[in-house]
Write a protein that holds these residues in place. Structure first.
Motif, short mmCIF file in Angstrom:
data_model
loop_
_atom_site.label_atom_id
_atom_site.label_comp_id
_atom_site.label_asym_id
_atom_site.label_seq_id
_atom_site.Cartn_x
_atom_site.Cartn_y
_atom_site.Cartn_z
N ARG A 305 0.82 -1.20 0.00
CA ARG A 305 0.00 0.00 0.00
C ARG A 305 0.86 1.26 0.00
O ARG A 305 0.42 2.33 -0.42
N GLU A 306 2.07 1.13 0.49
CA GLU A 306 2.96 2.28 0.65
C GLU A 306 4.00 2.38 -0.46
O GLU A 306 4.42 3.49 -0.83
N LYS A 307 4.44 1.26 -0.98
CA LYS A 307 5.41 1.23 -2.07
C LYS A 307 5.06 0.13 -3.05
O LYS A 307 4.45 -0.88 -2.67
N ARG A 308 5.45 0.32 -4.30
CA ARG A 308 5.25 -0.73 -5.29
C ARG A 308 6.18 -1.90 -4.97
O ARG A 308 7.25 -1.73 -4.38
N LEU A 309 5.77 -3.09 -5.37
CA LEU A 309 6.56 -4.27 -5.09
C LEU A 309 7.97 -4.15 -5.68
O LEU A 309 8.94 -4.59 -5.08
N ARG A 310 8.07 -3.53 -6.84
CA ARG A 310 9.40 -3.37 -7.46
C ARG A 310 10.32 -2.50 -6.62
O ARG A 310 11.54 -2.62 -6.70
N GLU A 311 9.73 -1.61 -5.80
CA GLU A 311 10.54 -0.77 -4.92
C GLU A 311 10.90 -1.49 -3.62
O GLU A 311 11.85 -1.09 -2.93
N ILE A 312 10.15 -2.51 -3.28
CA ILE A 312 10.39 -3.28 -2.06
C ILE A 312 11.46 -4.35 -2.28
O ILE A 312 12.30 -4.58 -1.41
N LEU A 313 11.42 -4.97 -3.46
CA LEU A 313 12.36 -6.05 -3.76
C LEU A 313 13.67 -5.47 -4.27
O LEU A 313 13.95 -5.46 -5.47
N THR A 314 14.47 -5.00 -3.35
CA THR A 314 15.75 -4.39 -3.71
C THR A 314 16.90 -5.20 -3.11
O THR A 314 16.72 -5.91 -2.11
N PRO A 315 18.10 -5.08 -3.69
CA PRO A 315 19.25 -5.81 -3.13
C PRO A 315 19.49 -5.48 -1.66
O PRO A 315 19.86 -6.37 -0.88
N GLU A 316 19.28 -4.24 -1.28
CA GLU A 316 19.53 -3.84 0.11
C GLU A 316 18.60 -4.57 1.08
O GLU A 316 19.01 -5.01 2.15
N ARG A 317 17.33 -4.69 0.70
CA ARG A 317 16.36 -5.32 1.59
C ARG A 317 16.51 -6.85 1.62
O ARG A 317 16.25 -7.49 2.64
N LEU A 318 16.94 -7.44 0.50
CA LEU A 318 16.97 -8.89 0.41
C LEU A 318 18.33 -9.50 0.75
O LEU A 318 18.44 -10.72 0.88
N ALA A 319 19.35 -8.66 0.91
CA ALA A 319 20.71 -9.18 1.10
C ALA A 319 20.82 -10.15 2.28
O ALA A 319 21.53 -11.16 2.20
N LEU A 320 20.14 -9.87 3.38
CA LEU A 320 20.23 -10.71 4.56
C LEU A 320 19.72 -12.12 4.31
O LEU A 320 20.09 -13.07 5.02
N PHE A 321 18.87 -12.28 3.28
CA PHE A 321 18.27 -13.59 3.00
C PHE A 321 18.88 -14.25 1.77
O PHE A 321 18.92 -15.47 1.69
N VAL A 322 19.39 -13.44 0.85
CA VAL A 322 20.07 -14.00 -0.32
C VAL A 322 21.44 -14.55 0.09
O VAL A 322 21.89 -15.57 -0.42
N GLU A 323 22.09 -13.88 1.04
CA GLU A 323 23.42 -14.28 1.49
C GLU A 323 23.44 -14.51 3.00
O GLU A 323 24.33 -14.06 3.72
N THR A 324 22.45 -15.23 3.49
CA THR A 324 22.31 -15.44 4.93
C THR A 324 23.55 -16.05 5.56
O THR A 324 23.89 -15.75 6.71
N ASP A 325 24.24 -16.90 4.81
CA ASP A 325 25.41 -17.59 5.37
C ASP A 325 26.48 -16.62 5.86
O ASP A 325 27.25 -16.95 6.77
N LYS A 326 26.52 -15.43 5.30
CA LYS A 326 27.53 -14.45 5.71
C LYS A 326 27.23 -13.82 7.07
O LYS A 326 28.11 -13.21 7.69
N TYR A 327 26.00 -13.96 7.52
CA TYR A 327 25.57 -13.30 8.76
C TYR A 327 25.36 -14.27 9.91
O TYR A 327 25.09 -13.83 11.04
N LEU A 328 25.45 -15.56 9.67
CA LEU A 328 25.19 -16.54 10.71
C LEU A 328 26.19 -16.41 11.85
O LEU A 328 27.39 -16.26 11.62
N ARG A 329 25.70 -16.46 13.09
CA ARG A 329 26.59 -16.32 14.24
C ARG A 329 26.33 -17.35 15.34
O ARG A 329 26.98 -17.32 16.38
N GLY A 330 25.38 -18.23 15.13
CA GLY A 330 25.20 -19.33 16.07
C GLY A 330 26.41 -20.25 16.00
O GLY A 330 27.00 -20.42 14.93
N PRO A 331 26.81 -20.86 17.10
CA PRO A 331 28.04 -21.66 17.11
C PRO A 331 28.03 -22.83 16.13
O PRO A 331 29.07 -23.16 15.55
N ARG A 332 26.88 -23.47 15.93
CA ARG A 332 26.84 -24.60 15.00
C ARG A 332 26.72 -24.14 13.55
O ARG A 332 27.46 -24.58 12.69
#
Length: 378
Positions: A305-332
């Motif tokens: 309602r606030e932004k078009r989907l094309r404005e929501i699906l950006t590299p900045e917003r999706l980076a944490l999920f596209v490259e999740t392995d880079k952010y993992l910090r649990g010991p296992r």
């Protein structure tokens, strides 16, 4: 991964496999799991969206049609209509028909109880390519208790038969818990006897009402091993007739890569290519909120309602999920040699059960089963 043969998946997405990963969807043209309403006629004890009455502020028909236009703008290849129970929404067929006109393929996730012969006929006419019906046991007693309403098993079974009779491609959806994991072999046989073409096993997530479930609902690594070995055997038994899919557990792919694939890199790369939350799928909630998937309700990407989907699906917003392995910090998970491919399993379980979105997925059995080579001990 096990047989190289598919049924429903091949019909919807085209042929793909270990030697040729699917490019059907991508982070910026994802499949959309559309929770089109929170309204539901069941009271499932694990419901990730805590469905019940329709919530105030659900997208109107006009707004929903505009969201379809937004999906078409970014090239969304498929909508998975879900809820709540999507068939409780009075304008469902209007929205679905408009999406089909815009060239988007349609899949329905449903509890099956509302699929009368007339509804099944309309689903086929509107262009639904696949209907997935939730059925968590071959036992009416377990299913009815799990889904919170007596008679829901019989109603779902009638809906399945009506959908098949109408010529629809039908599959079953089974939520895997410690209390039903033992019956997966006989359940696959039961599914085949019904004439369905696919069974999807959803590993129990921790969102919504599942947060209130006792610890004895979560399976152990040894229960898991028996489960996945049974599925591998059943996949071979029914190859070409009934496909078996699992979700919310990329570690299934790691297990298969290490056992069936012998650790071959192409098997591991295939696991990574299948995507996951925020990589090849996103979710839109009834009020227009956009999330990486329907289970990660604690990390909002935006609102249509606030932004078009094309404005929501950006590299900045999706980076944490596209490259999740880079952010993992649990010991296992952070020490696991397979994290690049698995992306740390289910981030919803990590968040709700360990308190950290980038912590360990506590349900992952790989360290317990494969020892130090997977960042853990036997």
């Amino acid at each position: 991964m096990v047989t190289g043969v598919g049924t429903t998946s091949f019909r919807v997405k085209g042929r793909f496999g270990v030697d040729r990963p699917s490019d059907f969807s991508a982070p910026f043209r994802p499949i959309v799991s559309w929770n089109i309403t929170r309204r539901c006629n069941l009271k499932c004890i694990h419901c990730y969206i805590d469905a019940g009455p329709a919530e105030a502020g659900e997208l109107s028909t006009r707004e929903a049609l505009d969201v379809v236009d937004q999906m078409a703008e970014v090239g969304v290849p498929l909508i998975l209509f879900t809820g709540g129970e999507p068939l409780t929404r009075p304008d469902f067929f209007e929205i679905a028909g408009y999406a089909r006109e815009r060239g988007i393929r349609l899949v329905l996730s449903t509890n099956g109880t509302l699929i009368t012969p007339e509804v099944a006929k309309r689903l086929r006419e509107v262009g639904v390519v696949y209907v997935g019906v939730s059925l968590d046991s071959a036992s009416a007693d377990f299913h009815d208790k799990f889904r919170g309403v007596g008679g829901s098993f019989a109603a779902a079974l009638a809906g399945i038969k009506n959908a098949i009779a109408a010529g629809l491609d039908v599959g079953l959806r089974f939520v895997v818990t410690a209390k039903n994991i033992h019956e997966v072999g006989s359940y696959v046989d039961f599914a085949a006897s019904l004439g369905v073409r696919r069974v999807t096993f959803y590993h129990l997530s921790a969102a919504g009402r599942a947060q209130k479930l006792a610890e004895d609902w979560w399976y152990t690594p040894r229960q898991y091993q028996e489960f996945i070995e049974t599925l591998i055997a059943k996949a071979r038994q029914y190859a070409g007739r009934l496909e078996i899919e699992t979700t919310l557990a990329p570690y299934d792919g790691i297990y298969i890569a290490l056992t069936v694939g012998g650790g071959d890199a192409k098997y591991l790369e295939f696991v990574e290519s299948t995507g996951g939350c925020g990589r090849k799928i996103i979710s839109i909630y009834p009020n227009g909120d956009v999330y990486p998937c329907q289970f990660i309700d604690f990390y909002k990407l935006g609102n249509v309602r606030e932004k078009r989907l094309r404005e929501i699906l950006t590299p900045e917003r999706l980076a944490l999920f596209v490259e999740t392995d880079k952010y993992l910090r649990g010991p296992r998970c952070s020490a696991c040699p397979y994290k690049k491919f698995c992306k740390g399993g289910d981030r919803a379980r990590a968040y709700y059960m360990s308190g950290d979105m980038f912590g360990d997925d506590p349900l992952c059995p790989i360290p317990a089963l494969f020892g130090n080579e997977a960042g853990g001990r036997n």
